[in-house]
Design a protein around this motif. Structure first.
Motif, PDB file in Angstrom:
ATOM      1  N   PHE A  63      49.258  64.405  -4.307  1.00  0.00           N
ATOM      2  CA  PHE A  63      50.639  65.015  -4.657  1.00  0.00           C
ATOM      3  C   PHE A  63      50.878  66.262  -5.356  1.00  0.00           C
ATOM      4  O   PHE A  63      51.282  66.201  -6.720  1.00  0.00           O
ATOM      5  CB  PHE A  63      51.498  63.785  -5.314  1.00  0.00           C
ATOM      6  CG  PHE A  63      51.326  62.530  -4.838  1.00  0.00           C
ATOM      7  CD1 PHE A  63      51.736  62.224  -3.579  1.00  0.00           C
ATOM      8  CD2 PHE A  63      50.702  61.458  -5.557  1.00  0.00           C
ATOM      9  CE1 PHE A  63      51.486  60.918  -3.018  1.00  0.00           C
ATOM     10  CE2 PHE A  63      50.630  60.376  -5.102  1.00  0.00           C
ATOM     11  CZ  PHE A  63      51.070  60.039  -3.798  1.00  0.00           C
ATOM     12  N   ASN A  87      48.431  57.112   0.958  1.00  0.00           N
ATOM     13  CA  ASN A  87      48.518  57.623  -0.437  1.00  0.00           C
ATOM     14  C   ASN A  87      50.108  57.427  -1.256  1.00  0.00           C
ATOM     15  O   ASN A  87      49.975  56.779  -2.355  1.00  0.00           O
ATOM     16  CB  ASN A  87      48.577  59.303  -0.414  1.00  0.00           C
ATOM     17  CG  ASN A  87      47.115  59.947  -0.133  1.00  0.00           C
ATOM     18  OD1 ASN A  87      46.114  58.983  -0.259  1.00  0.00           O
ATOM     19  ND2 ASN A  87      46.831  61.072  -0.129  1.00  0.00           N
ATOM     20  N   THR A  88      51.098  57.655  -0.460  1.00  0.00           N
ATOM     21  CA  THR A  88      52.345  57.387  -1.045  1.00  0.00           C
ATOM     22  C   THR A  88      52.371  56.023  -1.309  1.00  0.00           C
ATOM     23  O   THR A  88      52.890  55.558  -2.487  1.00  0.00           O
ATOM     24  CB  THR A  88      53.590  57.620  -0.339  1.00  0.00           C
ATOM     25  OG1 THR A  88      53.067  59.195  -0.007  1.00  0.00           O
ATOM     26  CG2 THR A  88      54.847  57.730  -1.030  1.00  0.00           C
ATOM     27  N   LYS A  89      52.052  55.083  -0.642  1.00  0.00           N
ATOM     28  CA  LYS A  89      52.095  53.674  -0.965  1.00  0.00           C
ATOM     29  C   LYS A  89      51.083  53.271  -2.242  1.00  0.00           C
ATOM     30  O   LYS A  89      51.604  52.517  -3.034  1.00  0.00           O
ATOM     31  CB  LYS A  89      51.678  52.918   0.309  1.00  0.00           C
ATOM     32  CG  LYS A  89      52.054  50.979   0.059  1.00  0.00           C
ATOM     33  CD  LYS A  89      51.500  50.559   1.430  1.00  0.00           C
ATOM     34  CE  LYS A  89      52.087  49.300   1.398  1.00  0.00           C
ATOM     35  NZ  LYS A  89      51.662  48.635   2.750  1.00  0.00           N
ATOM     36  N   THR A  98      45.465  58.149  -7.434  1.00  0.00           N
ATOM     37  CA  THR A  98      45.547  57.982  -5.962  1.00  0.00           C
ATOM     38  C   THR A  98      44.566  59.327  -5.183  1.00  0.00           C
ATOM     39  O   THR A  98      43.731  58.706  -4.165  1.00  0.00           O
ATOM     40  CB  THR A  98      46.925  58.604  -5.503  1.00  0.00           C
ATOM     41  OG1 THR A  98      48.031  57.657  -6.080  1.00  0.00           O
ATOM     42  CG2 THR A  98      47.282  58.290  -4.013  1.00  0.00           C
ATOM     43  N   ASN A 146      49.040  60.476  -9.887  1.00  0.00           N
ATOM     44  CA  ASN A 146      48.522  61.210  -8.952  1.00  0.00           C
ATOM     45  C   ASN A 146      46.788  61.415  -9.097  1.00  0.00           C
ATOM     46  O   ASN A 146      46.411  61.369  -8.029  1.00  0.00           O
ATOM     47  CB  ASN A 146      48.833  62.837  -9.646  1.00  0.00           C
ATOM     48  CG  ASN A 146      48.760  63.796  -8.389  1.00  0.00           C
ATOM     49  OD1 ASN A 146      48.496  63.580  -7.254  1.00  0.00           O
ATOM     50  ND2 ASN A 146      49.333  65.020  -8.643  1.00  0.00           N
ATOM     51  N   TYR A 177      58.153  51.784   1.120  1.00  0.00           N
ATOM     52  CA  TYR A 177      57.928  52.363  -0.167  1.00  0.00           C
ATOM     53  C   TYR A 177      58.972  51.914  -1.183  1.00  0.00           C
ATOM     54  O   TYR A 177      58.791  51.377  -2.160  1.00  0.00           O
ATOM     55  CB  TYR A 177      57.541  53.619  -0.260  1.00  0.00           C
ATOM     56  CG  TYR A 177      56.401  54.014   0.665  1.00  0.00           C
ATOM     57  CD1 TYR A 177      55.469  53.143   0.965  1.00  0.00           C
ATOM     58  CD2 TYR A 177      56.265  55.326   1.003  1.00  0.00           C
ATOM     59  CE1 TYR A 177      54.530  53.509   1.701  1.00  0.00           C
ATOM     60  CE2 TYR A 177      55.395  55.671   1.913  1.00  0.00           C
ATOM     61  CZ  TYR A 177      54.557  54.718   2.302  1.00  0.00           C
ATOM     62  OH  TYR A 177      53.296  55.146   3.403  1.00  0.00           O
ATOM     63  N   GLU A 227      46.772  65.138   3.624  1.00  0.00           N
ATOM     64  CA  GLU A 227      46.569  63.838   4.151  1.00  0.00           C
ATOM     65  C   GLU A 227      45.448  63.917   5.026  1.00  0.00           C
ATOM     66  O   GLU A 227      44.968  64.910   5.500  1.00  0.00           O
ATOM     67  CB  GLU A 227      48.073  63.381   4.970  1.00  0.00           C
ATOM     68  CG  GLU A 227      48.929  63.008   3.710  1.00  0.00           C
ATOM     69  CD  GLU A 227      48.609  61.477   3.297  1.00  0.00           C
ATOM     70  OE1 GLU A 227      47.794  60.907   3.715  1.00  0.00           O
ATOM     71  OE2 GLU A 227      49.674  61.132   2.436  1.00  0.00           O
ATOM     72  N   SER A 235      54.427  68.986   2.447  1.00  0.00           N
ATOM     73  CA  SER A 235      53.372  67.699   2.468  1.00  0.00           C
ATOM     74  C   SER A 235      52.094  67.859   1.796  1.00  0.00           C
ATOM     75  O   SER A 235      51.548  69.087   1.889  1.00  0.00           O
ATOM     76  CB  SER A 235      53.138  67.505   4.005  1.00  0.00           C
ATOM     77  OG  SER A 235      54.195  67.590   4.803  1.00  0.00           O
TER      78      SER A 235
END
Length: 815
Positions: A107, A639-641, A179, A176, A793, A625, A622
């Motif tokens: 992120f 990643n976000t999850k 992840t 961050n 999320y 990813e 973004s």
């Protein structure tokens, strides 16, 4: 999602001020962290020199008693919070993505946000000096000295708020890094193959996630006691002991949080400058894992002088001595690596080897404090000061070695080796002149400038050492500054036997890090192109600390254009947070005493922060990813999850600390003598139904999004919002009735625990409702029908908030 941040235009060059305000690139953020941490080193170092001047002779010196207390307290806080960890994470930001084969952190904007929150938290601490005086009760901020009755200055409250802002920075950074390191390692870069510096950062960040959550709980309670008038730490039953438990549950892992990155630097430099792989590498990693876990089970050895019973003290004496054993293994591994290798005494190795020698002395003297009987004698004396500095500043010694080690990579220039060695000589002599006499004058009371005149020679020798140590940094700053301007250009790999990935690319690396997709599948680093297969291979044989190799220097292929990594919103969000907390400092014991100016600052800060957060959410940006080959054990989690799950894990500790504090105080008060504050459990029961139903409506929203039902999605989200608002209204009516009965936040510890814990939960509900409003606005425009993940999320967060209430309801309404 795209592989690169959204392009808004040409990315500003490094010579532009705008570049450093808008950058989200991990290497730029790493440089910002490093430079800012060095500024705080100077800030804290000047305070240290003032302390040593005061101690030249016992009694009155250059500072008043209050000023001396402020200098001692803020020196400790600045060095531990604003210098040590951020200095290490300057390297971590720059190096870890390179070592694991990632193009950036997961992120990027959150990475920039963590830096700006860190910077503005330090500025907020500086402002506290101009508000009647900063924190003056010691860096441990023991209760009741941390309360307004003893430290009434507004600046002391501002200092607490500055620490809270710093913890927010740490939390964002932790989510961050975790992840990134668990989800974004290149093909073949398994956990076991990961370089040792990256291993130490991974373990450090896991410790930070949980330890700083406990500290945040302590700071929130303390800020409430100061600003709102709650009575946690003034409670006659367990108030001051509660602070000690909360603080040291954070405080002892913090020792390893600070020292682990230094261990990583030592491991990397020992391998590079002895020309051999670390002896017992896997056992070294297992020892670090064991220390990281054990670090949360030794906090009470800081409390041997309190009223805890002898059996508990004996247990924690055993855990304290036990945690030294895996450290012994790490020390022996480094020593054997030196013996079996061919040492080259370059500046980075000198600092790392010096750190090892200093830490051995610091560790041995620390074992003394782990014994209950000896701790009774040494606690509160300069023995503790000397031991503490041999460990913590011993870690700084290795980090300085890391600065020299990675300086060519970060700057593209080679430092002056002769001046580096002069720096080490002055540093090592000054260090021992400063701290070793403290062992000999150990009977000097800690944090007191009045001492037995028999110790004057030792304190004067320590003061001379302090100025020698300070002078050594002038040599460092001159060396690095001169090298940046006229230094020799550095090769991609200026060291002969470095084996990690950052040395396989140019110095400094290009914006996108690699000329292709890095892969370690066959044990050798190669770069692959999606279009053309292998772009270049064989440059870093086993670039994972895996053996003695000589690199070919990878020549980086530059793209025709640099992709933009820019966002101004992390900077703006942090400014808003700064002014919000500065305005909050105008509260004192439930009264707003800051005047119109503070009120305007508070309101302006809230508006600015809210606007910036919405703008940041709306920005098209973004993070990196893709399909990451090494993502165990989170290969099937996006990643976000994963970031949301990690944040929730820290929030579990936060609420756990609040619930634990309530239970601790209630037991001390007398469990059966304690009666629930709300006389009627019905409002709490109704709120339980509201929240459980709202969780069900979030599930319906997710189902509607999966079925492409815009109407169902909006209706379900609207129902969630309505139920959340109903929860808050019902709670507000309940609080109003309790206030009418005279049960206010400052009415006693029973009311304080009720209002603050349920208030923290209500704040989480409010945050959730603001997110729901944003989701409804986006859903109205057709969002989430083709990608329902944001709804999922949010659901994770909302379900967690509801589960917390299921614990709070029986605790505060029934039991």
């Amino acid at each position: 999602m795209t592989d690169e941040p959204h392009t808004h235009g040409a990315f500003p060059p490094t010579s532009s001020v705008r570049r450093w305000l808008v950058t989200t690139n991990h290497k730029d953020v790493g440089i910002l962290y490093t430079i800012t941490a060095l500024f705080f080193l100077v800030f804290g170092g000047v305070l240290a020199l003032l302390i040593r001047l005061q101690l030249w002779t016992p009694g009155t010196g250059v500072l008043s008693a209050t000023s001396y207390n402020q200098a001692v307290s803020t020196h400790g806080l600045i060095m531990i919070f604003w210098f040590l960890s951020p200095f290490a994470f300057g390297f971590a930001n720059y190096v870890v993505p390179l070592q694991i084969g990632a193009k950036d952190l997961a992120f990027p904007r959150l990475n920039a946000l963590s830096y700006w929150l860190y910077l503005f938290s330090g500025i907020l601490l500086g402002v506290s000096f101009f508000q009647g005086g900063s924190l003056a009760g010691g860096w441990t901020m023991y209760a009741p000295l941390n309360l307004p009755v003893y430290t009434p200055n507004i600046g002391a409250s501002t200092g607490i708020l500055a620490l809270m802002l710093f913890v927010a920075s740490v939390t964002v950074s932790s989510v961050n890094f975790l992840t990134t390191m668990h989800r974004m390692r290149a093909e073949g870069m398994t956990l076991w193959r990961m370089p040792l510096f990256s291993w130490t950062i991974l373990l450090t960040v896991w410790m930070m996630l949980f330890a700083f959550a406990a500290l945040l709980a302590a700071l929130l309670i303390l800020a409430s006691d100061r600003l709102l008038g709650t009575t946690y730490f003034t409670a006659t039953a367990g108030g001051s002991i509660l602070w000690a438990h909360l603080f040291w549950f954070f405080g002892h892992p913090e020792v390893y949080i600070v020292f682990f990155p230094a261990v990583g630097v030592m491991a990397e430099t020992f391998q590079t400058f002895t020309g051999r792989r670390l002896v017992g590498r896997k056992w070294f990693i297992l020892a670090m894992i064991l220390v990281a876990v054990q670090s949360f089970a030794v906090w009470m050895h800081h409390m041997f002088l309190t009223s805890i019973n002898l059996q508990i003290k004996t247990l924690f004496m055993a855990t304290t001595i036990g945690i030294s054993l895996p450290f012994d293994l790490m020390v022996f591994a480094l020593i054997y690596t030196t013996i079996k290798g061919r040492v080259r005494f370059a500046t980075p190795f000198l600092f790392s080897f010096g750190a090892l020698l200093l830490f051995v002395l610091g560790g041995v003297t620390g074992v003394f404090l782990g014994a209950v009987v000896l701790d009774y004698e040494f606690r509160g004396t300069y023995w503790v000061v000397a031991h503490f500095h041999y460990v913590m500043v011993g870690g700084v010694t290795a980090l300085i070695g890391g600065l020299y080690y990675w300086f060519p990579k970060m700057s593209g220039k080679q430092y002056d080796e002769f001046l580096g060695k002069v720096h080490f000589a002055l540093y090592f002599v000054g260090f021992n002149l400063l701290y070793f006499p403290m062992f000999l004058a150990w009977e000097t009371p800690r944090r007191d400038f009045v001492y037995d005149p028999a110790f004057i020679p030792w304190h004067q020798l320590a003061t001379v050492g302090a100025f020698v140590l300070g002078a050594s940094f002038l040599v460092m700053f001159y060396n690095l500054s001169k090298s940046l301007v006229v230094g020799e250009p550095a090769d991609g790999n200026p060291w002969s036997y470095s084996t990690t990935t950052e040395w396989a690319i140019s110095s400094p690396p290009p914006l996108e890090n690699f000329p292709g997709i890095p892969s370690f599948a066959d044990g050798k680093l190669r770069f692959e192109s999606k279009e053309h297969g292998t772009l270049e291979a064989g440059g870093a044989d086993g670039a994972t600390d895996g053996g003695v190799v000589t690199h070919k220097n990878m020549q980086t292929v530059h793209d025709d254009h640099d992709e933009d990594h820019a966002s101004i919103w992390p900077f703006i969000v942090s400014i808003g947070a700064f002014f919000t907390l500065l305005g909050l400092s105008g509260f004192d014991q439930g009264q707003f005493t800051g005047g119109t100016t503070s009120l305007l600052i508070l309101g302006g800060g809230i508006v600015l922060m809210g606007f910036a957060l919405v703008s940041m959410a709306r920005e098209k940006f973004s993070g990196p990813e893709g399909s990451f080959d090494e993502s165990w054990p989170f290969a099937d989690v996006e990643n976000t999850k994963l970031g949301m799950w990690i944040f929730i894990a820290s929030d579990v500790v936060l609420f756990g600390a609040f619930i634990g504090s309530y239970a601790f105080i209630r037991v001390a008060y007398g469990w059966t003598d304690w009666h629930p504050v709300p006389h009627d459990p019905l409002p709490g029961l109704v709120n339980t139904y509201f929240l459980l139903t709202s969780s069900f409506s979030v599930v319906l929203a997710l189902v509607a999004a999966e079925r492409n039902s815009k109407r169902g999605l909006i209706a379900s989200l609207a129902l969630t919002f309505t139920l959340g608002v109903a929860f808050l209204i019902n709670k507000g009516l309940e609080w109003q009735e309790l206030f009418h009965e005279g049960l206010t936040v400052s009415n006693g510890v029973r009311t304080s625990t009720f209002y603050l814990t349920t208030g923290l939960h209500a704040a989480h509900v409010i945050v959730g409702l603001l997110i729901v409003l944003y989701l409804i606005a986006r859903a109205w425009n057709g969002a989430y029908l083709d990608d329902e993940r944001p709804v999922e999320y949010f659901g994770l967060y909302w379900h967690f908030v509801d589960i917390v209430w299921l614990f709070l309801f029986p605790l505060f309404y029934i039991l």
